[in-house]
Design an enzyme around this catalytic site. Structure first.
Site, mmCIF file in Angstrom:
data_model
loop_
_atom_site.group_PDB
_atom_site.id
_atom_site.type_symbol
_atom_site.label_atom_id
_atom_site.label_comp_id
_atom_site.label_asym_id
_atom_site.label_seq_id
_atom_site.Cartn_x
_atom_site.Cartn_y
_atom_site.Cartn_z
ATOM 1 N N TYR A 92 0.824 -1.212 0.000
ATOM 2 C CA TYR A 92 0.000 0.000 0.000
ATOM 3 C C TYR A 92 0.860 1.265 0.000
ATOM 4 O O TYR A 92 0.436 2.301 -0.497
ATOM 5 C CB TYR A 92 -0.897 0.051 1.252
ATOM 6 C CG TYR A 92 -2.205 -0.682 1.136
ATOM 7 C CD1 TYR A 92 -2.248 -2.027 0.808
ATOM 8 C CD2 TYR A 92 -3.411 -0.032 1.391
ATOM 9 C CE1 TYR A 92 -3.447 -2.706 0.729
ATOM 10 C CE2 TYR A 92 -4.616 -0.696 1.322
ATOM 11 C CZ TYR A 92 -4.631 -2.034 0.988
ATOM 12 O OH TYR A 92 -5.829 -2.694 0.915
ATOM 13 N N ASP A 146 -12.230 -8.954 5.028
ATOM 14 C CA ASP A 146 -13.540 -8.950 4.362
ATOM 15 C C ASP A 146 -14.153 -10.348 4.403
ATOM 16 O O ASP A 146 -15.340 -10.517 4.688
ATOM 17 C CB ASP A 146 -13.410 -8.518 2.888
ATOM 18 C CG ASP A 146 -13.703 -7.032 2.685
ATOM 19 O OD1 ASP A 146 -13.390 -6.244 3.604
ATOM 20 O OD2 ASP A 146 -14.236 -6.659 1.621
ATOM 21 N N ASP A 198 -3.100 -18.279 1.094
ATOM 22 C CA ASP A 198 -4.122 -18.961 0.279
ATOM 23 C C ASP A 198 -4.819 -20.040 1.106
ATOM 24 O O ASP A 198 -6.042 -20.183 1.080
ATOM 25 C CB ASP A 198 -3.512 -19.535 -1.014
ATOM 26 C CG ASP A 198 -2.194 -20.280 -0.809
ATOM 27 O OD1 ASP A 198 -1.647 -20.252 0.316
ATOM 28 O OD2 ASP A 198 -1.713 -20.909 -1.775
ATOM 29 N N LYS A 236 3.018 -15.465 2.870
ATOM 30 C CA LYS A 236 3.258 -16.218 1.636
ATOM 31 C C LYS A 236 4.760 -16.494 1.579
ATOM 32 O O LYS A 236 5.456 -16.095 0.641
ATOM 33 C CB LYS A 236 2.762 -15.380 0.440
ATOM 34 C CG LYS A 236 2.684 -16.133 -0.881
ATOM 35 C CD LYS A 236 1.554 -17.142 -0.953
ATOM 36 C CE LYS A 236 1.664 -17.952 -2.240
ATOM 37 N NZ LYS A 236 0.687 -19.067 -2.294
ATOM 38 N N ASP A 257 -6.283 -6.916 4.503
ATOM 39 C CA ASP A 257 -7.428 -6.282 3.837
ATOM 40 C C ASP A 257 -8.352 -7.358 3.284
ATOM 41 O O ASP A 257 -9.567 -7.346 3.503
ATOM 42 C CB ASP A 257 -6.912 -5.377 2.710
ATOM 43 C CG ASP A 257 -8.054 -4.755 1.918
ATOM 44 O OD1 ASP A 257 -8.996 -4.256 2.548
ATOM 45 O OD2 ASP A 257 -7.994 -4.771 0.670
HETATM 46 C C1 IPM Z 1 -10.306 -1.183 4.159
HETATM 47 C C2 IPM Z 1 -10.555 -0.626 2.781
HETATM 48 C C3 IPM Z 1 -9.386 0.268 2.421
HETATM 49 C C4 IPM Z 1 -8.136 -0.582 2.433
HETATM 50 C C5 IPM Z 1 -9.542 0.996 1.072
HETATM 51 C C6 IPM Z 1 -10.792 1.839 1.058
HETATM 52 C C7 IPM Z 1 -8.334 1.808 0.725
HETATM 53 O O1 IPM Z 1 -10.746 -1.640 1.871
HETATM 54 O O2 IPM Z 1 -10.199 -0.378 5.104
HETATM 55 O O3 IPM Z 1 -10.237 -2.391 4.280
HETATM 56 O O4 IPM Z 1 -7.841 -1.264 1.439
HETATM 57 O O5 IPM Z 1 -7.426 -0.550 3.429
HETATM 58 MG MG MG Z 2 -10.855 -3.574 2.758
#
Ligand code: IPM
Ligand code: MG
Length: 356
Positions: free
Chosen positions: A142, A251, A223, A191, A247
């Protein structure tokens, strides 16, 4: 206590959900004799519209001067085509970096009332889901160099993923310490079969390990971790991982708990001033319709009370109120189920206030 909270309402559903969290904070202040003052901060798409950039320095300075920051969500289709430095997400990344928030804590916890909303089989969900993703937040790909250049007549894009030992060590410690406060299991996700950064992560983690002899430490390739999270999430207690893996896995981890709309997160650095936000995005498709689930943001406010202000009882009161609202079967659209009552974003706020 007097606390100055920087508030970033942001874009999309951001203003709606933050509004409900502030109602909850005000009620807590009144009940426990605190005084919370709010400083409005522009960040994201709304800041691009107003100031021409996603996080002007004056806005960052307001956050740095605050006791903590509460954030809704940023971004939306309106700003999608813009160049890298003029995107709402860049504001969020600059805020994290500007505040030195290297440790992102994303709990994946199943609310038993929402078990039916999980996409996993009941037999898997029944084993319980309660783990935390500790994500490194201001390093790695990032924040490495990004560039696109023309080489031999075609475009070549490069994103660099650097990690230094001190960056790994400080987040590694957070991983071990978080595990010590829980079920004492830590899994480093990487990884290492491919990446040098991952091999350095493992070397640093091995150096830290003797300091935490009580922690059962393990390592897993990312993975495989993605697979294990849906196969048997009950095996995890604390996962520590680099920025992009965190990240992605967070999710996945949130979705299996039923709704991403329920999950708060904290981001902390060296001091007590942190950034608290729900982990979901700005949901432009339902923005302005009073439909969004404010619980992730309300729980983020509770995390702020607990981790930045040492207000454990106040945070617990909010969590208990949310629990009772769910017990009563009130749901926003994202986690609506048969036999439950559909409520609006403000309706959910009302219900939490009523339980406080
Ligand atoms: C998160 C989001 C952010 C990230 C984006 C919006 C830049 O997906 O906070 O998980 O990737 O960190
Ligand atoms: Mg995210």
């Amino acid at each position: 206590m007097n606390k100055n909270i920087a508030v970033i309402r942001g874009d999309g559903i951001g203003p709606e959900i933050v509004g409900q969290a502030i109602r909850v904070l005000d009620k807590i202040a009144q009940q426990y004799g605190h005084s919370f003052t709010y400083t409005e901060v522009d960040m994201g798409g709304c800041a691009i519209d107003k100031w021409g950039e996603p996080l002007p320095k004056a806005q960052l300075d307001k956050c740095l001067a605050s006791d903590s920051v509460l954030l809704g969500a940023v971004g939306g289709p309106k700003w999608e085509g813009m160049e890298g430095s003029k995107r709402p997400e860049k504001g969020l990344l600059s805020l994290r970096a500007g505040m030195g928030l290297y440790a992102n804590n994303r709990p994946a916890k199943l609310w038993p009332q929402l078990a039916d909303a999980s996409p996993l089989k009941p037999s898997i969900v029944a084993k319980g889901i309660d783990f935390i993703v500790v994500r490194e937040l201001i390093g790695g790909v990032y924040f490495g160099e990004h560039k696109t250049e023309v080489v031999n007549g075609e475009k070549v894009a490069t994103d660099v993923m650097p990690y230094s030992e001190h960056e790994i060590e400080r987040i590694g410690r957070i991983g071990f310490e978080t595990a010590m406060k829980r079920r004492k299991k830590l899994c480093c996700v990487d990884k290492a079969n491919v990446l040098d950064t991952s091999r350095l992560w493992r070397a640093v983690m091995h150096r830290l390990q003797p300091e935490y002899p009580e922690v059962e430490y393990s390592e897993m390739f990312v993975d495989n971790a993605a697979m294990q999270i849906c196969k048997d999430p009950s095996q995890f207690d604390v996962i520590v991982t680099e920025n992009m893996f965190g990240d992605i896995l967070s999710d996945e981890a949130s979705m299996i708990t039923g709704s991403i709309g329920m999950i708060p997160s904290s981001s902390l650095g060296e001091g007590t001033c942190g950034l608290y936000e729900p982990i979901h995005g700005s949901a432009p498709d339902i923005a302005g319709q009073n439909k969004a689930n404010p619980i992730g943001t309300i729980l983020a406010a509770a995390m702020m009370l607990k981790y930045s202000f040492d207000m454990d009882a106040e945070a617990a009161a909010i969590e208990a109120a949310v629990n009772r609202v769910l017990d009563k079967g009130l749901r926003t659209g994202d986690c609506m189920a048969e036999g439950c009552t559909l409520v609006t974003c403000t309706g959910m706020g009302d219900a939490v206030l009523a339980e406080l």
